[in-house]
Design a protein around this motif. Structure first.
Motif, PDB file in Angstrom:
ATOM      1  N   ARG A  33       0.795  -1.227   0.000  1.00 18.65           N
ATOM      2  CA  ARG A  33       0.000   0.000   0.000  1.00 18.65           C
ATOM      3  C   ARG A  33       0.827   1.276   0.000  1.00 18.65           C
ATOM      4  O   ARG A  33       0.319   2.343  -0.328  1.00 18.65           O
ATOM      5  CB  ARG A  33      -0.933   0.002   1.218  1.00 18.65           C
ATOM      6  CG  ARG A  33      -1.934  -1.146   1.211  1.00 18.65           C
ATOM      7  CD  ARG A  33      -2.797  -1.114   2.448  1.00 18.65           C
ATOM      8  NE  ARG A  33      -3.717  -2.245   2.496  1.00 18.65           N
ATOM      9  CZ  ARG A  33      -4.555  -2.481   3.501  1.00 18.65           C
ATOM     10  NH1 ARG A  33      -4.572  -1.665   4.528  1.00 18.65           N
ATOM     11  NH2 ARG A  33      -5.342  -3.535   3.469  1.00 18.65           N
ATOM     12  N   SER A  34       2.100   1.196   0.398  1.00 10.97           N
ATOM     13  CA  SER A  34       2.904   2.410   0.489  1.00 10.97           C
ATOM     14  C   SER A  34       4.313   2.172  -0.038  1.00 10.97           C
ATOM     15  O   SER A  34       4.797   1.035  -0.080  1.00 10.97           O
ATOM     16  CB  SER A  34       2.982   2.891   1.940  1.00 10.97           C
ATOM     17  OG  SER A  34       3.753   1.989   2.725  1.00 10.97           O
ATOM     18  N   ASP A  35       4.969   3.258  -0.413  1.00 10.08           N
ATOM     19  CA  ASP A  35       6.352   3.169  -0.873  1.00 10.08           C
ATOM     20  C   ASP A  35       7.263   2.647   0.227  1.00 10.08           C
ATOM     21  O   ASP A  35       8.183   1.871  -0.031  1.00 10.08           O
ATOM     22  CB  ASP A  35       6.844   4.548  -1.334  1.00 10.08           C
ATOM     23  CG  ASP A  35       6.171   5.016  -2.616  1.00 10.08           C
ATOM     24  OD1 ASP A  35       5.883   4.155  -3.480  1.00 10.08           O
ATOM     25  OD2 ASP A  35       5.934   6.221  -2.755  1.00 10.08           O
ATOM     26  N   ASP A  36       7.006   3.074   1.474  1.00  9.63           N
ATOM     27  CA  ASP A  36       7.840   2.627   2.594  1.00  9.63           C
ATOM     28  C   ASP A  36       7.728   1.127   2.788  1.00  9.63           C
ATOM     29  O   ASP A  36       8.737   0.436   3.003  1.00  9.63           O
ATOM     30  CB  ASP A  36       7.434   3.344   3.880  1.00  9.63           C
ATOM     31  CG  ASP A  36       7.917   4.790   3.923  1.00  9.63           C
ATOM     32  OD1 ASP A  36       8.785   5.142   3.096  1.00  9.63           O
ATOM     33  OD2 ASP A  36       7.420   5.550   4.772  1.00  9.63           O
ATOM     34  N   ALA A  37       6.508   0.596   2.725  1.00  8.19           N
ATOM     35  CA  ALA A  37       6.311  -0.843   2.913  1.00  8.19           C
ATOM     36  C   ALA A  37       7.014  -1.632   1.821  1.00  8.19           C
ATOM     37  O   ALA A  37       7.641  -2.667   2.083  1.00  8.19           O
ATOM     38  CB  ALA A  37       4.812  -1.172   2.922  1.00  8.19           C
ATOM     39  N   VAL A  38       6.933  -1.137   0.591  1.00 11.58           N
ATOM     40  CA  VAL A  38       7.590  -1.812  -0.533  1.00 11.58           C
ATOM     41  C   VAL A  38       9.105  -1.774  -0.367  1.00 11.58           C
ATOM     42  O   VAL A  38       9.791  -2.788  -0.547  1.00 11.58           O
ATOM     43  CB  VAL A  38       7.175  -1.167  -1.872  1.00 11.58           C
ATOM     44  CG1 VAL A  38       8.023  -1.709  -3.009  1.00 11.58           C
ATOM     45  CG2 VAL A  38       5.696  -1.432  -2.147  1.00 11.58           C
ATOM     46  N   SER A  39       9.639  -0.629   0.000  1.00 11.45           N
ATOM     47  CA  SER A  39      11.088  -0.490   0.169  1.00 11.45           C
ATOM     48  C   SER A  39      11.609  -1.402   1.271  1.00 11.45           C
ATOM     49  O   SER A  39      12.653  -2.056   1.125  1.00 11.45           O
ATOM     50  CB  SER A  39      11.445   0.968   0.488  1.00 11.45           C
ATOM     51  OG  SER A  39      11.108   1.819  -0.581  1.00 11.45           O
ATOM     52  N   GLN A  40      10.891  -1.460   2.383  1.00 12.29           N
ATOM     53  CA  GLN A  40      11.311  -2.312   3.498  1.00 12.29           C
ATOM     54  C   GLN A  40      11.262  -3.785   3.110  1.00 12.29           C
ATOM     55  O   GLN A  40      12.147  -4.564   3.479  1.00 12.29           O
ATOM     56  CB  GLN A  40      10.419  -2.055   4.709  1.00 12.29           C
ATOM     57  CG  GLN A  40      10.630  -0.693   5.341  1.00 12.29           C
ATOM     58  CD  GLN A  40       9.622  -0.383   6.428  1.00 12.29           C
ATOM     59  OE1 GLN A  40       8.933  -1.267   6.944  1.00 12.29           O
ATOM     60  NE2 GLN A  40       9.500   0.889   6.780  1.00 12.29           N
ATOM     61  N   ALA A  41      10.241  -4.167   2.349  1.00 14.01           N
ATOM     62  CA  ALA A  41      10.115  -5.563   1.931  1.00 14.01           C
ATOM     63  C   ALA A  41      11.247  -5.956   0.992  1.00 14.01           C
ATOM     64  O   ALA A  41      11.831  -7.041   1.115  1.00 14.01           O
ATOM     65  CB  ALA A  41       8.761  -5.795   1.264  1.00 14.01           C
ATOM     66  N   ILE A  42      11.577  -5.084   0.055  1.00 12.40           N
ATOM     67  CA  ILE A  42      12.661  -5.371  -0.879  1.00 12.40           C
ATOM     68  C   ILE A  42      13.985  -5.483  -0.140  1.00 12.40           C
ATOM     69  O   ILE A  42      14.804  -6.373  -0.411  1.00 12.40           O
ATOM     70  CB  ILE A  42      12.732  -4.282  -1.971  1.00 12.40           C
ATOM     71  CG1 ILE A  42      11.523  -4.404  -2.906  1.00 12.40           C
ATOM     72  CG2 ILE A  42      14.029  -4.406  -2.773  1.00 12.40           C
ATOM     73  CD1 ILE A  42      11.456  -3.344  -3.970  1.00 12.40           C
ATOM     74  N   ALA A  43      14.199  -4.607   0.837  1.00 16.07           N
ATOM     75  CA  ALA A  43      15.432  -4.650   1.613  1.00 16.07           C
ATOM     76  C   ALA A  43      15.546  -5.960   2.389  1.00 16.07           C
ATOM     77  O   ALA A  43      16.620  -6.567   2.470  1.00 16.07           O
ATOM     78  CB  ALA A  43      15.487  -3.462   2.575  1.00 16.07           C
ATOM     79  N   SER A  44      14.421  -6.425   2.943  1.00 19.30           N
ATOM     80  CA  SER A  44      14.454  -7.657   3.732  1.00 19.30           C
ATOM     81  C   SER A  44      14.654  -8.889   2.867  1.00 19.30           C
ATOM     82  O   SER A  44      15.137  -9.918   3.344  1.00 19.30           O
ATOM     83  CB  SER A  44      13.149  -7.806   4.526  1.00 19.30           C
ATOM     84  OG  SER A  44      12.048  -8.051   3.662  1.00 19.30           O
TER      85      SER A  44
END
Length: 267
Positions: A33-44
């Motif tokens: 739903r958000s850019d932050d959630a996507v960025s954190q998921a990709i990093a993990s």
């Protein structure tokens, strides 16, 4: 190299499936739903094994235009989409139908049904143009028609999507598109933990049963991904918690104690 798009993949079973596809050398486009959630998921997921690349895009799955933009983004980055998984969903499962707040009803209906229907339209059109592709809809509790306490609204959405997916199988039979459904079973995930905090007494009284019928997303995702990659026939129903698997658990002495799924979350 194949490319998979997974909606609702910044956490839960979608996130775990993204990791498994990467392990199988599949490029993955995740969304949340958000850019932050996507960025954190990709990093993990970045350090996971496999040569597949990971990209993501913030997407509201209730908006057809944003879902089309997600498809276009995947094609622009990887040339084509081979697998599309409508996984985004919301479950509120601690109140009876008459007591379920309006906002919870709205969120479940729009995310679960609109998200899957609109996502299926986008993917089916794209796959038909390619003359190939695999589309999977993730179902859930109640999709089999069984009535479960405090899950009336959620189950209604998933039961409806069972019928929708079967209808889509017939409508796309001559298009070169493979359509299937996934029944992942009872998963202890972020959403389940959220609901558990609303009704802690249920967790306490039902803990033994939950440890028999429930699984951690990391244990289920490898099987689901392997099945999706190997499935060759449209109309496939990929189920994790089969009757045989469930009966084996009940017949195994001490299974609930050994499989304390919730303990892995500190519960």
């Amino acid at each position: 190299m194949q490319t998979a798009v997974i909606t609702g993949s910044t956490k839960g079973i979608g996130h775990a499936m993204a990791r498994e596809f990467k392990r199988h050398d599949v490029n993955v486009v995740i969304c949340g739903r958000s850019d932050d959630a996507v960025s954190q998921a990709i990093a993990s997921l970045g350090g996971c094994p496999g040569s597949g690349k990971l990209l993501g895009r913030a997407t509201d799955v209730t908006d057809p235009a944003q879902l089309q933009a997600l498809w276009d983004f995947a094609v622009s980055e990887f040339g084509r989409v081979d697998i599309w998984i409508n996984n985004a969903g919301v479950a509120h499962t601690t109140t009876p139908i008459v007591d379920t707040p309006v906002e919870d009803v709205t969120t479940m209906v729009t995310t679960n049904m609109y998200g899957t229907i609109f996502g299926s339209q986008v993917a089916a059109r794209g796959f038909a143009a390619q003359r190939s592709g695999r589309l999977f809809n993730v179902l859930g509790g109640g999709s089999d028609g069984r009535i479960r306490p405090n899950m009336g609204v959620y189950s209604a959405t998933k039961r409806g999507l069972d019928l929708f997916t079967k209808a889509l199988v017939k409508e796309t039979a001559q298009s070169g598109v493979l359509v299937g459904q996934i029944r992942p079973g009872v998963l202890i995930s972020d959403g389940w933990l959220r609901e558990a905090t609303r009704a802690p007494e249920q967790v306490t009284t039902q803990r033994k049963m939950l440890n028999i019928i429930s699984d951690h997303v990391d244990d289920v995702a490898p099987y689901l991904v392997e099945q999706m990659l190997s499935t060759q026939k449209t109309g496939a129903e990929i189920s994790w918690l089969t009757t045989g698997r469930l009966m084996k658990r009940f017949m195994t002495p001490g299974y609930a104690a050994k499989n304390d799924v919730m303990a892995r979350y500190g519960m």
